[in-house]
Design an enzyme around this catalytic site. Sequence first.
Site, PDB file in Angstrom:
ATOM      1  N   TYR A   1      36.549  37.629  38.722  1.00 17.93           N
ATOM      2  CA  TYR A   1      36.394  37.204  37.329  1.00 17.93           C
ATOM      3  C   TYR A   1      35.543  35.937  37.248  1.00 17.93           C
ATOM      4  O   TYR A   1      34.642  35.843  36.403  1.00 17.93           O
ATOM      5  CB  TYR A   1      37.762  36.979  36.701  1.00 17.93           C
ATOM      6  CG  TYR A   1      37.732  36.953  35.198  1.00 17.93           C
ATOM      7  CD1 TYR A   1      38.135  38.050  34.456  1.00 17.93           C
ATOM      8  CD2 TYR A   1      37.312  35.817  34.494  1.00 17.93           C
ATOM      9  CE1 TYR A   1      38.102  38.038  33.064  1.00 17.93           C
ATOM     10  CE2 TYR A   1      37.281  35.783  33.113  1.00 17.93           C
ATOM     11  CZ  TYR A   1      37.686  36.907  32.401  1.00 17.93           C
ATOM     12  OH  TYR A   1      37.636  36.885  31.026  1.00 17.93           O
TER      13      TYR A   1
ATOM     14  N   TYR B   1      44.713  38.983  27.934  1.00 19.00           N
ATOM     15  CA  TYR B   1      44.515  40.407  28.162  1.00 19.00           C
ATOM     16  C   TYR B   1      45.880  41.074  28.045  1.00 19.00           C
ATOM     17  O   TYR B   1      46.770  40.827  28.869  1.00 19.00           O
ATOM     18  CB  TYR B   1      43.929  40.662  29.547  1.00 19.00           C
ATOM     19  CG  TYR B   1      42.470  40.300  29.690  1.00 19.00           C
ATOM     20  CD1 TYR B   1      41.484  41.288  29.678  1.00 19.00           C
ATOM     21  CD2 TYR B   1      42.063  38.973  29.834  1.00 19.00           C
ATOM     22  CE1 TYR B   1      40.151  40.973  29.818  1.00 19.00           C
ATOM     23  CE2 TYR B   1      40.729  38.643  29.968  1.00 19.00           C
ATOM     24  CZ  TYR B   1      39.769  39.648  29.958  1.00 19.00           C
ATOM     25  OH  TYR B   1      38.442  39.323  30.087  1.00 19.00           O
TER      26      TYR B   1
ATOM     27  N   LYS C   1      31.365  40.773  32.461  1.00 22.62           N
ATOM     28  CA  LYS C   1      30.322  40.685  33.479  1.00 22.62           C
ATOM     29  C   LYS C   1      28.906  40.914  32.964  1.00 22.62           C
ATOM     30  O   LYS C   1      27.942  40.594  33.661  1.00 22.62           O
ATOM     31  CB  LYS C   1      30.594  41.708  34.602  1.00 22.62           C
ATOM     32  CG  LYS C   1      31.825  41.411  35.417  1.00 22.62           C
ATOM     33  CD  LYS C   1      31.670  40.117  36.206  1.00 22.62           C
ATOM     34  CE  LYS C   1      32.955  39.380  36.272  1.00 22.62           C
ATOM     35  NZ  LYS C   1      32.820  37.964  36.419  1.00 22.62           N
TER      36      LYS C   1
ATOM     37  N   HIS D   1      37.630  26.977  30.793  1.00 19.61           N
ATOM     38  CA  HIS D   1      38.913  27.650  30.978  1.00 19.61           C
ATOM     39  C   HIS D   1      39.257  27.713  32.460  1.00 19.61           C
ATOM     40  O   HIS D   1      38.411  28.035  33.295  1.00 19.61           O
ATOM     41  CB  HIS D   1      38.866  29.065  30.404  1.00 19.61           C
ATOM     42  CG  HIS D   1      38.945  29.108  28.917  1.00 19.61           C
ATOM     43  ND1 HIS D   1      39.188  30.263  28.211  1.00 19.61           N
ATOM     44  CD2 HIS D   1      38.817  28.125  27.987  1.00 19.61           C
ATOM     45  CE1 HIS D   1      39.208  29.984  26.911  1.00 19.61           C
ATOM     46  NE2 HIS D   1      38.976  28.697  26.761  1.00 19.61           N
TER      47      HIS D   1
ATOM     48  N   PRO E   1      33.049  45.802  28.817  1.00 16.47           N
ATOM     49  CA  PRO E   1      33.198  44.355  28.636  1.00 16.47           C
ATOM     50  C   PRO E   1      34.520  43.782  29.133  1.00 16.47           C
ATOM     51  O   PRO E   1      34.704  42.561  29.086  1.00 16.47           O
ATOM     52  CB  PRO E   1      33.063  44.180  27.118  1.00 16.47           C
ATOM     53  CG  PRO E   1      33.469  45.498  26.544  1.00 16.47           C
ATOM     54  CD  PRO E   1      33.022  46.523  27.528  1.00 16.47           C
TER      55      PRO E   1
END
Length: 392
Positions: free
Chosen positions: A385, A201, A297, A72, A293
């Site tokens: 991220y 998200y 991580k 991704h 979550p």
Amino acid sequence: MRTTVGIIGGGPAGLLLARLLHRAGVDCVVLEARTREYVEQRQRAGMLEQGTVHALREAGAAERLEAEGLVHRGIELRFDRERHHIDFPALTGGRTVTIYAQTEIVKDLVALQLADGPPLLFEAEALAVEAPQSATPVVRFRHEGRERTLTCDWVVGCDGFHGISRNAFPAGAGRSFAHDYPYSWLGVLAEVPPSCEELIYARGERGFALHSMRSPSVSRLYLQVPVDTDADDWPDDRIWDELAARFAIDADWTLNRGPITSKSVTPMRSYVHEPMRHGRLLLAGDAAHIVPPTGAKGLNLAVSDVRVLARAFAELDRTGSTALLDRYSEVCLQRVWQATRFSDDMTKMLHAQPDGDVFDHRMQLARLRRITASRHAAAELAANYAGLPLPV
């Protein structure tokens, strides 16, 4: 039994450490309390930082990952019925992330371990770590109906938040920091192709939602729910309707629906134990730290702990120096706290606060607008991220 490094826990952290040690010529034994079937079916994380992918390659455990993993190049943020793409390679100098389920990582590592690695004992329940400050700490464990001992030079606790390793720290030898969030996640696995190419998200007045995937044919989705939620109170149609409402945008997009094969509720918590070493006992992964979550991580932090440990034991074996082992806790905690901060920021920015007011809602939107309007702010999110470098 006698070994150099005794590893408590046969999850991804313990298995990866064993594999890296084996390739470095350092002998070890892995004790796992559960059955092989249970370990290989535990549903956990699936988003891998680039550094985690590199660690699995280094361990010789990336063949299936490279064939089946989904690379991704970013994530999508949704709010106010709008969609915004965060382009990781453009913002981080080329870094990406990969979707590959933790269950598959465990299967790969177990197969390698059983084929040519050091001992891996299933249904071997660790009972206690004795004399961790001595030169030869001992792990007492139960296996095949009788109690046995494993004498080690070093013990690594990779046995999770509820394991026995952290409890071997005597009173006063450590300190913990914890925060519980006032909501949980209802997570589902569905036999349906993902409705997106990258993770979504979504933040809305109804609460947070996340669209992820495990493969081109299996979707993984989450809903923010109250802390006392019972998954049985959420029939499939209710879940799909709520997901569709939270992902809704003013554009042509449809949520794919299909059979839901599992449901579970995950509490949201941050936890850090300092230090991560007592004598010759070292903690790694969830035994030492837990993050919500939202930032993906947990698994990646465990892998970064293990990479530092593997280097430290290899250095000890090669040179006799304990310099890196002596810095293990300090080195790892730098990254742990940064990941905890990032996960906390993401969680508070994206979740509806049960006791929040209009001001809180506006502040969340302002933070999201800042990320989507500022390259600097977007780059900060992308760098965290995709994974911060190891501080060594």
